[in-house]
Design an enzyme around this catalytic site. Structure first.
Site, PDB file in Angstrom:
ATOM      1  CG  HIS A  58      -2.086  -0.895   1.092  1.00  0.00           C
ATOM      2  ND1 HIS A  58      -3.210  -0.744   1.866  1.00  0.00           N
ATOM      3  CD2 HIS A  58      -2.335  -1.949   0.283  1.00  0.00           C
ATOM      4  CE1 HIS A  58      -4.107  -1.672   1.546  1.00  0.00           C
ATOM      5  NE2 HIS A  58      -3.592  -2.416   0.586  1.00  0.00           N
ATOM      6  CD  GLU A  60      -1.275   4.593   3.729  1.00  0.00           C
ATOM      7  OE1 GLU A  60      -2.304   5.267   3.895  1.00  0.00           O
ATOM      8  OE2 GLU A  60      -1.234   3.601   2.955  1.00  0.00           O
ATOM      9  CB  SER A  83      -8.850   7.725   5.617  1.00  0.00           C
ATOM     10  OG  SER A  83      -8.906   7.348   6.968  1.00  0.00           O
ATOM     11  CB  CYS A  85      -6.568   0.070   4.895  1.00  0.00           C
ATOM     12  SG  CYS A  85      -4.883  -0.598   4.838  1.00  0.00           S
ATOM     13  CB  CYS A  88      -1.848   1.709   6.126  1.00  0.00           C
ATOM     14  SG  CYS A  88      -1.432   0.926   4.538  1.00  0.00           S
TER      15      CYS A  88
END
Length: 153
Positions: A58, A60, A83, A85, A88
């Site tokens: 992902h 992040e 925002s 998940c 993350c």
């Protein structure tokens, strides 16, 4: 007039958005992230699940990988276009990142309240460019979006 922190947040969110746009052009999920410490970028990344065939890549987590190991993350700010998940969010908490600046939560509410409840300083920008890019992607590729957030439809 924007404060220094607001100006910095806008500047670094633009860098995260650049990462998201690059991912979108590559055919991936358009989520970008940047890590900053003492006003300097220490890592950049984007969601690379499609590009790398890696389900945990992902925005992040890619950003953290690119920043490399650190003994202390408490003074680091993570900028992310969407925002986070739960995966993350867990990464942010696991490594003690002190502040997270989020571009938007309209397309995915993520875990803002959970981060805040665990002592992370959270700022939500409601950045229109982040909202538009993600909503365009979701409309174009609902299958890929549902795969990314582990929704089976």
């Amino acid at each position: 007039m924007a404060t220094a922190n607001e100006a910095d947040d806008a500047k670094f969110m633009r860098l995260a958005l650049e990462e998201a746009r690059t991912g979108y052009k590559e055919g991936g999920v358009p989520v970008g992230a940047v890590m900053v410490e003492d006003g300097k970028v220490i890592g950049r990344g984007r969601n690379r699940r499609v590009q790398d065939g890696n389900p945990i890549s992902h925005g992040e987590t890619d950003c953290m990988k690119n920043a490399g190991r650190r003994a202390d993350y408490s003074k680091v700010t993570m900028y992310t276009t969407l925002s986070p998940c739960m995966m993350c969010t867990g990464t942010i908490l696991q490594f003690g990142i002190g502040r997270v600046v989020i571009g938007e939560d309209k397309n995915f509410s993520g875990n803002i309240d959970f981060l805040a409840s665990r002592g992370v300083e959270v700022a939500l920008l409601d950045e229109q460019d982040c909202i538009s890019l993600m909503s365009t992607f979701i409309a174009e590729r609902p299958d890929l979006w549902n795969e990314d957030i582990a929704e089976n439809e």
